[in-house]
Design a protein around this motif. Structure first.
Motif, PDB file in Angstrom:
ATOM      1  N   PRO A 174      44.489  -0.717  78.246  1.00 48.17           N
ATOM      2  CA  PRO A 174      43.242  -0.191  77.679  1.00 48.17           C
ATOM      3  C   PRO A 174      42.321   0.368  78.762  1.00 48.17           C
ATOM      4  N   ILE A 175      41.393   1.205  78.338  1.00 47.50           N
ATOM      5  CA  ILE A 175      40.419   1.800  79.253  1.00 47.50           C
ATOM      6  C   ILE A 175      39.260   0.818  79.443  1.00 47.50           C
ATOM      7  N   ALA A 176      38.917   0.533  80.676  1.00 49.64           N
ATOM      8  CA  ALA A 176      37.789  -0.354  80.965  1.00 49.64           C
ATOM      9  C   ALA A 176      36.492   0.445  80.928  1.00 49.64           C
ATOM     10  N   VAL A 177      35.517  -0.046  80.185  1.00 47.88           N
ATOM     11  CA  VAL A 177      34.220   0.620  80.056  1.00 47.88           C
ATOM     12  C   VAL A 177      33.229  -0.069  80.992  1.00 47.88           C
ATOM     13  N   LEU A 178      32.650   0.712  81.911  1.00 49.16           N
ATOM     14  CA  LEU A 178      31.782   0.144  82.932  1.00 49.16           C
ATOM     15  C   LEU A 178      30.320   0.452  82.658  1.00 49.16           C
ATOM     16  N   GLY A 179      29.479  -0.551  82.851  1.00 51.35           N
ATOM     17  CA  GLY A 179      28.038  -0.370  82.756  1.00 51.35           C
ATOM     18  C   GLY A 179      27.440  -0.226  84.143  1.00 51.35           C
ATOM     19  N   GLU A 180      26.187  -0.662  84.307  1.00 49.54           N
ATOM     20  CA  GLU A 180      25.522  -0.566  85.604  1.00 49.54           C
ATOM     21  C   GLU A 180      26.252  -1.407  86.648  1.00 49.54           C
ATOM     22  N   ASN A 181      26.277  -0.870  87.880  1.00 51.16           N
ATOM     23  CA  ASN A 181      26.907  -1.564  89.015  1.00 51.16           C
ATOM     24  C   ASN A 181      28.373  -1.912  88.753  1.00 51.16           C
ATOM     25  N   ASP A 182      29.034  -1.079  87.960  1.00 49.58           N
ATOM     26  CA  ASP A 182      30.464  -1.242  87.654  1.00 49.58           C
ATOM     27  C   ASP A 182      30.782  -2.559  86.953  1.00 49.58           C
ATOM     28  N   LYS A 183      29.800  -3.097  86.218  1.00 56.06           N
ATOM     29  CA  LYS A 183      30.063  -4.305  85.441  1.00 56.06           C
ATOM     30  C   LYS A 183      30.917  -3.967  84.232  1.00 56.06           C
ATOM     31  N   LEU A 184      31.877  -4.824  83.936  1.00 55.26           N
ATOM     32  CA  LEU A 184      32.762  -4.599  82.800  1.00 55.26           C
ATOM     33  C   LEU A 184      32.003  -4.857  81.499  1.00 55.26           C
ATOM     34  N   ALA A 185      31.799  -3.795  80.719  1.00 51.27           N
ATOM     35  CA  ALA A 185      31.040  -3.918  79.471  1.00 51.27           C
ATOM     36  C   ALA A 185      31.948  -4.075  78.263  1.00 51.27           C
ATOM     37  N   GLY A 186      33.167  -3.532  78.346  1.00 52.10           N
ATOM     38  CA  GLY A 186      34.095  -3.601  77.234  1.00 52.10           C
ATOM     39  C   GLY A 186      35.370  -2.862  77.570  1.00 52.10           C
ATOM     40  N   ILE A 187      36.268  -2.784  76.594  1.00 56.27           N
ATOM     41  CA  ILE A 187      37.493  -2.007  76.767  1.00 56.27           C
ATOM     42  C   ILE A 187      37.729  -1.153  75.523  1.00 56.27           C
ATOM     43  N   VAL A 188      38.406  -0.041  75.712  1.00 58.58           N
ATOM     44  CA  VAL A 188      38.761   0.843  74.606  1.00 58.58           C
ATOM     45  C   VAL A 188      40.274   0.844  74.468  1.00 58.58           C
ATOM     46  N   ILE A 189      40.754   0.429  73.296  1.00 52.06           N
ATOM     47  CA  ILE A 189      42.189   0.464  73.021  1.00 52.06           C
ATOM     48  C   ILE A 189      42.509   1.667  72.157  1.00 52.06           C
ATOM     49  N   ARG A 190      43.740   2.124  72.247  1.00 54.07           N
ATOM     50  CA  ARG A 190      44.141   3.369  71.587  1.00 54.07           C
ATOM     51  C   ARG A 190      43.902   3.335  70.081  1.00 54.07           C
ATOM     52  N   SER A 191      44.179   2.195  69.442  1.00 59.27           N
ATOM     53  CA  SER A 191      44.009   2.118  67.983  1.00 59.27           C
ATOM     54  C   SER A 191      42.547   2.272  67.574  1.00 59.27           C
ATOM     55  N   LYS A 192      41.611   1.860  68.457  1.00 64.42           N
ATOM     56  CA  LYS A 192      40.185   2.005  68.159  1.00 64.42           C
ATOM     57  C   LYS A 192      39.777   3.476  68.127  1.00 64.42           C
ATOM     58  N   ILE A 193      40.367   4.260  69.021  1.00 64.48           N
ATOM     59  CA  ILE A 193      40.070   5.691  69.039  1.00 64.48           C
ATOM     60  C   ILE A 193      40.515   6.325  67.734  1.00 64.48           C
ATOM     61  N   LEU A 194      41.714   5.981  67.288  1.00 66.53           N
ATOM     62  CA  LEU A 194      42.236   6.538  66.044  1.00 66.53           C
ATOM     63  C   LEU A 194      41.417   6.083  64.844  1.00 66.53           C
ATOM     64  N   SER A 195      40.994   4.823  64.836  1.00 65.71           N
ATOM     65  CA  SER A 195      40.175   4.310  63.735  1.00 65.71           C
ATOM     66  C   SER A 195      38.825   5.004  63.692  1.00 65.71           C
ATOM     67  N   ALA A 196      38.246   5.244  64.880  1.00 66.94           N
ATOM     68  CA  ALA A 196      36.931   5.881  64.940  1.00 66.94           C
ATOM     69  C   ALA A 196      36.968   7.307  64.403  1.00 66.94           C
ATOM     70  N   LEU A 197      38.084   7.997  64.618  1.00 64.09           N
ATOM     71  CA  LEU A 197      38.217   9.361  64.107  1.00 64.09           C
ATOM     72  C   LEU A 197      38.130   9.406  62.590  1.00 64.09           C
ATOM     73  N   SER A 198      38.534   8.333  61.937  1.00 61.87           N
ATOM     74  CA  SER A 198      38.466   8.274  60.475  1.00 61.87           C
ATOM     75  C   SER A 198      37.143   7.674  59.995  1.00 61.87           C
ATOM     76  N   GLY A 199      36.237   7.373  60.966  1.00 61.03           N
ATOM     77  CA  GLY A 199      34.942   6.833  60.597  1.00 61.03           C
ATOM     78  C   GLY A 199      34.912   5.341  60.424  1.00 61.03           C
ATOM     79  N   LYS A 200      35.949   4.641  60.865  1.00 64.07           N
ATOM     80  CA  LYS A 200      36.020   3.197  60.699  1.00 64.07           C
ATOM     81  C   LYS A 200      35.871   2.487  62.051  1.00 64.07           C
ATOM     82  N   GLU A 201      35.497   1.221  61.993  1.00 64.83           N
ATOM     83  CA  GLU A 201      35.459   0.343  63.164  1.00 64.83           C
ATOM     84  C   GLU A 201      34.680   0.956  64.318  1.00 64.83           C
ATOM     85  N   VAL A 202      33.429   1.333  64.033  1.00 63.06           N
ATOM     86  CA  VAL A 202      32.585   1.912  65.063  1.00 63.06           C
ATOM     87  C   VAL A 202      31.345   1.057  65.235  1.00 63.06           C
ATOM     88  N   ASN A 203      30.948   0.850  66.490  1.00 61.05           N
ATOM     89  CA  ASN A 203      29.775   0.045  66.778  1.00 61.05           C
ATOM     90  C   ASN A 203      28.542   0.929  66.833  1.00 61.05           C
TER      91      ASN A 203
END
Length: 398
Positions: free
Chosen positions: A366-395
């Motif tokens: 998965p892709i690591a999502v970095l915030g300030e000072n390279d702190k790990l804020a979250g990760i993006v997995i491939r299935s989340k990208i596909l779900s978001a395209l359909s308007g689902k599972e979005v924060n």
């Protein structure tokens, strides 16, 4: 902090608006009021705030009341009821003298039609508003030249409008509005008459200018893609009333009703959503206090084959894979530092989702999502990208 505060702002077109105002309080519709009174409701009890320094987009279909509303904000049209406060001063109650001062010093407007004087040079066109205010000639020239420089028209001062393209003429209109250095910029369908490519260039120009100017901008449009692209927040109108106010993400993710839902159903979400909207909470181990057995146990408990490594400040150091750590544990190794994979794909919180496709397709983690000072804020997995395209599972980002 609110720069503009609007409360129950209403405009009824007609000589005696009171019957329509009474019917609005009874929740009667625009069509019903027209049928029974012959009066037209332009704006129906609109209530909203515009924050200092934001781009606030008002959008809706033809007849929704958006252009009437922006003209109420500077009282080109007088309201039938309600309040319009600019920096705490109520425009609805101002006399003509005070209102002129507000228009001269705080507000400028850019219209869809450029409205340039054909027999004046570009410089003279930009100077015009200052000339009306009897600003000294040398001062107004200096202000006009600065405004032309802001919009990238250095060297065109002595040209005439018919020598410029449509996009350049709109830049002149924008420069004319900026010459007075207003704190509030009202833009009514300012880019609608431009060709699509020029329109996109002007949107980019506006965003670049706003990054340095920090004006409070109220932008009117009927184009949702334009609203999503430039708006910090969007207000959607229908039949003179406010249907929904929110950030682009909020409008897309949580449409208030079927009207808004129809608006957003064909939007390319990959251009609007960011990594922050689709990231999930990662499983981690702390390199400074956890060992190989802890790392392996956490992966087993979570049912995952890899885990992210951080330090005490949550700065990302890399990723561990289960196979490597299992071998280390079997060999009775306590430290997992030698097994950290450092080349982890990363992105920032505000990275657009469309930029994540290539990263995701070429990585087996998965892709690591970095915030300030390279702190790990979250990760993006491939299935989340596909779900978001359909308007689902979005924060929704608050």
């Amino acid at each position: 902090m609110a720069k503009i505060e609007v409360r129950n702002l209403t405009k009824v077109f007609g000589k005696r608006p009171k019957p329509a105002l009474d019917m609005l309080k009874e929740q009667k519709s625009k069509d019903e009021i027209l049928s029974k009174t012959g009066l037209t409701v332009g704006v129906n009890r609109a209530t909203f705030d515009v924050h200092d320094g934001e781009v606030f987009v008002i959008m809706g279909l033809s007849g929704s009341g958006k252009s009437t509303l922006v003209r109420l904000l500077n009282r080109l049209i007088d309201p039938s009821d309600g309040q319009i406060q600019i920096d705490g001063d109520d425009l609805a109650k101002m006399n003509d003298t005070d209102l002129r001062e507000v228009r001269r010093k705080k507000m400028s407007m850019v219209f869809q039609q450029f409205g340039l004087f054909p027999f004046r040079t570009i410089l003279q066109n930009v100077e015009y508003g200052l000339e009306v205010q009897n600003i000294d000639k040398s001062d107004r020239r200096e202000k006009a030249m600065k405004a032309l420089s802001l919009v990238g028209l250095d060297g065109y001062e002595e040209q005439y409008p018919d020598q410029l393209s449509g996009g350049m003429q709109q830049r002149v209109g924008l420069a004319r509005a900026l010459a007075n250095d207003p704190t509030i910029l009202l833009m009514d369908e300012a880019f609608s008459a431009l060709d699509p490519l020029i329109r996109k260039d002007m949107q980019d120009e506006l965003l670049d200018l706003q990054a340095s100017m920090k004006k409070t901008i109220v932008f009117i449009t009927h184009d949702l893609d334009e609203a999503l692209r430039i708006g910090d927040r969007i207000m959607i109108m229908k039949d003179g009333g406010v249907v929904q106010i929110g950030t682009p993400e909020e409008i897309l993710i949580n449409p208030a009703d079927d009207y808004v839902r129809r608006f957003v159903e064909d939007v390319d979400r990959s251009k609007v959503y960011t990594a922050e909207n689709i990231m999930t909470r990662p499983e981690t181990v702390n390199v400074e206090k956890d060992g190989a057995r802890v790392a392996l146990q956490r992966m087993r408990d979570a049912g995952i084959s890899s885990i992210y490594v951080v330090d005490r400040s949550r700065k990302l150091l890399g990723i561990l894979h289960a196979a490597d750590i299992a071998a280390a544990v079997k060999n009775e190794e306590r430290e997992f530092s030698p097994y950290i994979q450092r080349d982890v794909p990363t992105c920032k919180l505000d990275t657009p989702m469309q930029d994540l496709f290539d990263l995701s397709s070429t990585s087996n983690v998965p892709i690591a999502v970095l915030g300030e000072n390279d702190k790990l804020a979250g990760i993006v997995i491939r299935s989340k990208i596909l779900s978001a395209l359909s308007g689902k599972e979005v924060n929704v980002v608050e």
